[in-house]
Write a protein that holds these residues in place. Structure first.
Motif, mmCIF file in Angstrom:
data_model
loop_
_atom_site.group_PDB
_atom_site.id
_atom_site.type_symbol
_atom_site.label_atom_id
_atom_site.label_comp_id
_atom_site.label_asym_id
_atom_site.label_seq_id
_atom_site.Cartn_x
_atom_site.Cartn_y
_atom_site.Cartn_z
ATOM 1 N N MET A 1 0.845 -1.197 0.000
ATOM 2 C CA MET A 1 0.000 0.000 0.000
ATOM 3 C C MET A 1 0.878 1.244 0.000
ATOM 4 O O MET A 1 1.807 1.343 0.789
ATOM 5 C CB MET A 1 -0.853 0.008 1.283
ATOM 6 N N PRO A 2 0.616 2.191 -0.873
ATOM 7 C CA PRO A 2 1.428 3.402 -0.900
ATOM 8 C C PRO A 2 1.414 4.111 0.434
ATOM 9 O O PRO A 2 0.376 4.287 1.045
ATOM 10 C CB PRO A 2 0.744 4.243 -1.993
ATOM 11 N N GLU A 3 2.599 4.533 0.858
ATOM 12 C CA GLU A 3 2.723 5.156 2.176
ATOM 13 C C GLU A 3 1.833 6.370 2.324
ATOM 14 O O GLU A 3 1.216 6.582 3.351
ATOM 15 C CB GLU A 3 4.182 5.542 2.397
ATOM 16 N N ASN A 4 1.726 7.183 1.284
ATOM 17 C CA ASN A 4 0.974 8.423 1.425
ATOM 18 C C ASN A 4 -0.529 8.203 1.390
ATOM 19 O O ASN A 4 -1.292 9.144 1.522
ATOM 20 C CB ASN A 4 1.368 9.431 0.333
ATOM 21 N N GLU A 5 -0.966 6.952 1.229
ATOM 22 C CA GLU A 5 -2.392 6.677 1.260
ATOM 23 C C GLU A 5 -2.841 6.143 2.607
ATOM 24 O O GLU A 5 -4.011 5.918 2.829
ATOM 25 C CB GLU A 5 -2.767 5.670 0.172
ATOM 26 N N SER A 6 -1.929 5.913 3.517
ATOM 27 C CA SER A 6 -2.346 5.297 4.761
ATOM 28 C C SER A 6 -1.994 6.086 5.998
ATOM 29 O O SER A 6 -2.506 5.813 7.055
ATOM 30 C CB SER A 6 -1.726 3.896 4.878
ATOM 31 N N MET A 7 -1.109 7.063 5.893
ATOM 32 C CA MET A 7 -0.746 7.813 7.088
ATOM 33 C C MET A 7 -0.127 9.146 6.689
ATOM 34 O O MET A 7 0.472 9.279 5.630
ATOM 35 C CB MET A 7 0.232 7.006 7.949
ATOM 36 N N HIS B 1 3.210 -15.701 -7.653
ATOM 37 C CA HIS B 1 2.628 -14.768 -8.613
ATOM 38 C C HIS B 1 3.043 -13.332 -8.338
ATOM 39 O O HIS B 1 3.354 -12.578 -9.259
ATOM 40 C CB HIS B 1 1.099 -14.866 -8.592
ATOM 41 N N ALA B 2 3.018 -12.932 -7.042
ATOM 42 C CA ALA B 2 3.226 -11.517 -6.716
ATOM 43 C C ALA B 2 4.651 -11.183 -6.344
ATOM 44 O O ALA B 2 5.047 -10.017 -6.377
ATOM 45 C CB ALA B 2 2.289 -11.126 -5.559
ATOM 46 N N GLY B 3 5.431 -12.199 -5.944
ATOM 47 C CA GLY B 3 6.795 -11.910 -5.531
ATOM 48 C C GLY B 3 6.837 -11.227 -4.187
ATOM 49 O O GLY B 3 5.899 -11.275 -3.399
ATOM 50 N N GLU B 4 7.935 -10.536 -3.927
ATOM 51 C CA GLU B 4 8.137 -9.884 -2.626
ATOM 52 C C GLU B 4 8.715 -8.506 -2.858
ATOM 53 O O GLU B 4 9.468 -8.288 -3.815
ATOM 54 C CB GLU B 4 9.099 -10.709 -1.758
ATOM 55 N N SER B 5 8.391 -7.574 -1.976
ATOM 56 C CA SER B 5 8.963 -6.232 -2.055
ATOM 57 C C SER B 5 9.190 -5.697 -0.655
ATOM 58 O O SER B 5 8.366 -5.876 0.237
ATOM 59 C CB SER B 5 8.017 -5.290 -2.812
ATOM 60 N N SER B 6 10.338 -5.058 -0.462
ATOM 61 C CA SER B 6 10.608 -4.397 0.808
ATOM 62 C C SER B 6 10.061 -2.976 0.813
ATOM 63 O O SER B 6 10.082 -2.296 1.826
ATOM 64 C CB SER B 6 12.124 -4.367 1.079
ATOM 65 N N ASP C 1 5.271 -1.054 -3.550
ATOM 66 C CA ASP C 1 5.204 -2.173 -4.488
ATOM 67 C C ASP C 1 4.704 -3.457 -3.841
ATOM 68 O O ASP C 1 4.602 -4.490 -4.507
ATOM 69 C CB ASP C 1 6.591 -2.451 -5.092
ATOM 70 N N ALA C 2 4.401 -3.427 -2.555
ATOM 71 C CA ALA C 2 4.007 -4.639 -1.844
ATOM 72 C C ALA C 2 2.608 -5.078 -2.268
ATOM 73 O O ALA C 2 1.739 -4.246 -2.554
ATOM 74 C CB ALA C 2 4.044 -4.396 -0.339
ATOM 75 N N PRO C 3 2.366 -6.383 -2.320
ATOM 76 C CA PRO C 3 1.032 -6.872 -2.676
ATOM 77 C C PRO C 3 -0.016 -6.439 -1.646
ATOM 78 O O PRO C 3 0.264 -6.355 -0.449
ATOM 79 C CB PRO C 3 1.195 -8.400 -2.668
#
Length: 547
Positions: free
Chosen positions: A1-7, A80-85, A89-91
């Protein structure tokens, strides 16, 4: 989830564990998936793999079967989605399945095990799992959370396709079973191929987003991060019990957290589609249920059921209730019926559990007027206008600083900043803390009725009405006339055989409180309308009174 959309990018969000002196990990630390609450649950179940841990309708799952289902779904999602730190880009996996079903629980576990954020898309209702978020609201939620995947069961596939058709960037469909050629079947993964040690998850990433609308308004997405979700398990295990939990409230909300610590303690979970008093009583006897969670109105229905005195309830150890203030008079009856098993939990979606009233404390008539003492974190009472701290015994807004507070509202940094100030969650509840540290809830800040020259909290009059021996439910609400003058009205439900009249109830309120607390009208009804969260619907009552 994009950081600027949650806090918001300011200091208004709680930052538990962010300071070195508190002994916890840094705010932006990462953990292996082996260290998540999900792995802890799966590890406990591996000790007794043949034990039945999940029951729903005619379906049962052993610890081994549940573990393999979770790992299978996780393997499909990770492949399918892989991983992201990077949170951007996280699923983000939205879940649109029957709310109280094994699929909802397993899909959350699987997504969180891969480091994905879970978004519950089915209901904002904390009491009724059969309630539904409107289709247009689902679209808004999918867009604002940036959902990359939409997990569905057969019952919701058509709706999922409709949602995807209406989105400019539709999420990938995940199916609970072999639903269609273009839907990834999460039950067909290779459980043995998933390696949780290869997954790194930032602790401050949102683990779960649950939507709530309170009693009115646009649904609000409440994000809880992995650090906090892990903390739920640790806190739950301090209860040091192992038993069977009956889930009737939506597992997308607080009931899901209780299911987690039941499984993490080596216990089991029995899932019902919703609350039915007779079904609850039968389940307690049949499954040896030790704990369940209800709303106060549901507790009253359980108390009033004709089979309550003839059903074997000896296994029940924790009859928990939460969601709205309970009548002290009805709680006295509940103690007589159920014994020392009542736990009152006061909390909010934003701050989680705040305080608890224990079974022993339920025996004290004075303490039944309270919601207990704080469970975790700190409580302050603040002036609702200038937000300054008030002394002990003074009435103001209840504010909480807790390690279990939300990460923020999704897509609404302004509301987050108004609700969480300097790490303190402003609950909107009006109350005080007495000299023994017990919290008294006096109502909502916004519910005050100005009438007869004084300010009156509806809860005060409601509790007084329910203290009358003929009254089992009461709601007090504001009706404004054409000149915008506020008048206090009440609606009550009488117990079977009750004969009290409106005039008798007016005299009762006048004697117990004062003549100025007497409602202008008291209506006697067969039942009260309830909101989506199981509280008396004052707005509908006011509208019906011509307000």
């Amino acid at each position: 989830m994009p950081e600027n959309e949650s806090m918001p990018e300011d200091d208004s969000m709680p930052k538990e564990g962010s300071t070195p002196e508190d002994g916890s990990t840094p705010a932006h630390a990462s953990i292996s998936a082996r260290e998540t609450y999900v792995s802890q649950i799966l590890e406990v179940m591996s000790a007794e793999p043949e034990q039945v841990v999940l029951s729903c309708r005619d379906e049962t799952l052993t610890g081994d079967e549940l573990t393999r289902s979770v790992r299978s779904a996780a393997q499909v999602l990770r492949r399918h989605a892989g991983e992201s730190s990077d949170d951007a880009d996280a699923p983000v996996v939205a879940i649109l399945t029957v709310t109280n079903s094994p699929a909802t629980l397993i899909l959350r576990y699987a997504a969180n095990l891969t480091g994905a954020t879970v978004v519950h898309l089915q209901t904002t209702n904390a009491v009724d799992p059969g309630d539904r978020i409107a289709t247009d609201a689902k679209l808004t939620i999918l867009a604002e959370t940036g959902a990359t995947h939409l997990a569905v069961d057969a019952e919701h596939l058509a709706l999922a396709r409709e949602l995807c058709d209406r989105l400019p960037a539709p999420p990938t469909l995940l199916g609970w079973g072999d639903l269609a050629a273009d839907v990834l079947d999460v039950t067909a993964g290779d459980a043995d191929a998933f390696d949780p040690s290869a997954v790194e998850i930032p602790l401050d990433r949102a683990a779960v987003v649950t939507y709530t609308s309170g009693t009115t308004g646009r649904p609000k997405g409440i994000a809880v991060d992995f650090r906090t979700r892990n903390g739920y398990i640790t806190a739950g295990l301090t209860m040091a019990w192992r038993g069977a939990y009956l889930a009737t409230l939506p597992m997308s909300h607080s009931s899901g957290a209780l299911a987690d610590d039941s499984l993490a303690s080596g216990g089991s979970v029995v899932i019902h589609d919703g609350f039915d008093a007779g079904a609850v009583l039968r389940a307690v006897a049949e499954h040896g249920i030790t704990r369940t969670l209800l709303s106060p109105p549901q507790l009253y229905l359980l108390m009033d059921h004709p089979e309550v005195t003839t059903t074997d309830l000896s296994s029940l150890q924790m009859l928990c209730y939460t969601g709205c203030p309970a009548s002290p008079e009805r709680l006295a009856d509940a103690v007589k019926i159920f014994g020392e098993v009542l736990f009152q939990i006061y909390g909010t979606s934003e701050a989680a559990a705040i305080s608890m009233l224990t079974p022993a404390e339920h025996a004290d008539p004075e303490l039944r007027l309270t919601v207990g003492r704080p469970m975790a974190g700190e409580i302050r009472i603040r002036d609702e206008h200038d937000h300054t701290d008030l002394p002990a015994g003074a009435t103001g807004e209840i504010c909480v600083r807790s390690p279990f507070a939300m990460r923020g509202y999704v897509g609404d940094p302004e509301l987050t900043a108004r609700t969480v100030r300097d790490g303190w969650v402003h609950t909107g509840d009006l109350g005080r803390v007495d000299e023994r540290g017990y919290i008294h809830i006096l109502g909502r800040v916004a519910d005050v009725i100005k009438t007869n020259g004084i300010k009156i909290q509806p809860l005060t009059v409601e509790n007084t009405l329910m203290a009358h021996p003929d009254v089992v439910q009461a709601a007090v609400f504001c009706v404004r006339d054409k000149d915008r003058v506020e008048h206090m009205h009440a609606a009550v439900v009488l117990r079977d055989g009750g004969t009290a009249t409106a005039a008798e109830l007016s005299d009762h309120v006048s004697t117990a409180l004062s003549p100025k607390h007497v409602p202008a009208e008291i209506g006697i009804r067969p039942e009260l309308p309830l909101t989506r969260v199981g509280k008396p619907d004052r707005a509908r009552l006011a509208a019906g009174a011509g307000g």
